[in-house]
Design a protein around this motif. Sequence first.
Motif, PDB file in Angstrom:
ATOM      1  N   ALA A 152     -27.785 -70.515 -38.557  1.00  0.00           N
ATOM      2  CA  ALA A 152     -28.131 -71.184 -37.261  1.00  0.00           C
ATOM      3  C   ALA A 152     -27.265 -70.699 -36.054  1.00  0.00           C
ATOM      4  O   ALA A 152     -27.935 -70.689 -35.036  1.00  0.00           O
ATOM      5  N   TYR A 153     -26.071 -70.955 -36.214  1.00  0.00           N
ATOM      6  CA  TYR A 153     -25.125 -70.516 -35.071  1.00  0.00           C
ATOM      7  C   TYR A 153     -24.981 -68.955 -34.720  1.00  0.00           C
ATOM      8  O   TYR A 153     -24.684 -68.702 -33.536  1.00  0.00           O
TER       9      TYR A 153
ATOM     10  N   ILE B  86     -29.372 -75.386 -35.112  1.00  0.00           N
ATOM     11  CA  ILE B  86     -28.049 -75.977 -35.581  1.00  0.00           C
ATOM     12  C   ILE B  86     -28.066 -77.448 -35.765  1.00  0.00           C
ATOM     13  O   ILE B  86     -27.459 -77.875 -36.728  1.00  0.00           O
TER      14      ILE B  86
ATOM     15  N   VAL C 272     -25.881 -73.642 -41.992  1.00  0.00           N
ATOM     16  CA  VAL C 272     -24.953 -73.789 -40.633  1.00  0.00           C
ATOM     17  C   VAL C 272     -24.695 -72.209 -39.885  1.00  0.00           C
ATOM     18  O   VAL C 272     -24.778 -72.287 -38.923  1.00  0.00           O
TER      19      VAL C 272
ATOM     20  N   ARG D 212     -32.261 -72.227 -30.996  1.00  0.00           N
ATOM     21  CA  ARG D 212     -30.961 -72.174 -31.681  1.00  0.00           C
ATOM     22  C   ARG D 212     -30.405 -73.615 -31.890  1.00  0.00           C
ATOM     23  O   ARG D 212     -30.044 -73.995 -32.841  1.00  0.00           O
TER      24      ARG D 212
ATOM     25  N   GLN E  39     -18.832 -76.915 -38.925  1.00  0.00           N
ATOM     26  CA  GLN E  39     -19.894 -76.283 -38.313  1.00  0.00           C
ATOM     27  C   GLN E  39     -19.630 -75.033 -37.408  1.00  0.00           C
ATOM     28  O   GLN E  39     -20.487 -74.284 -36.932  1.00  0.00           O
TER      29      GLN E  39
END
Length: 219
Positions: A101-102, A119, A98, A115, A3
């Motif tokens: 999203a970060y 995530i 992933v 956010r 992640q």
Amino acid sequence: MSQTSTSSTETASSFGEATLAQYLTDLAAKLPAPGGGAVAALHAAQGAALVAMVARYTTRAKDADNRPVVDRIIAAADAARGRALALADADAAAFTAVGVAYQLPKDSPERLAARTAAINAALVEAARVPAAVVDEADEVLSLAAELFPIGNPNVITDIGAAADACRAAAASSQLNIEINVASLPAGESDRFAAVLVRIDELTARADALHADVVHAVRK
């Protein structure tokens, strides 16, 4: 699948379209995908292909009584191969999501909340894909075990190879599920508890089938 990646690099084409040489080059490169998740899915696809191959070699005149079972196994293994191959692409897409999203902004409470939600959704999908790979490995392993007693003995070692591929698919998927659910809230991660338990049972079945094949070869 980790992640912590922040790259949004995508593979240029699907795994079904890539050459083996290109796949291995990409796998060895400093790229976010393909990685262990794709490898797991392709293990399952290879296991399915091996089962289908053994089944197709079990269509001799002497196999006539088992032909309905063999034909069903061929169809099921071919279908599983296609699904597993698609999951390799899905894993690459999930990995990318992933990372995206970060990268979302977190400079206000609203943006931080959005956010976090993005995530968590991406991590759930990143765990769902390897969980689906486990499903495919489970089915392929069951097909291999069903075929073993009636399969053409001249290619019976490929049943063992299929079992090993299913075991690798499940064990590698376990790693990808674990690392993604580790960052999820308890309510989200709990949904993957059952599949993680199944992996232990699946690997034990794969080991047992491998041992049965070894025994048959040594007789």
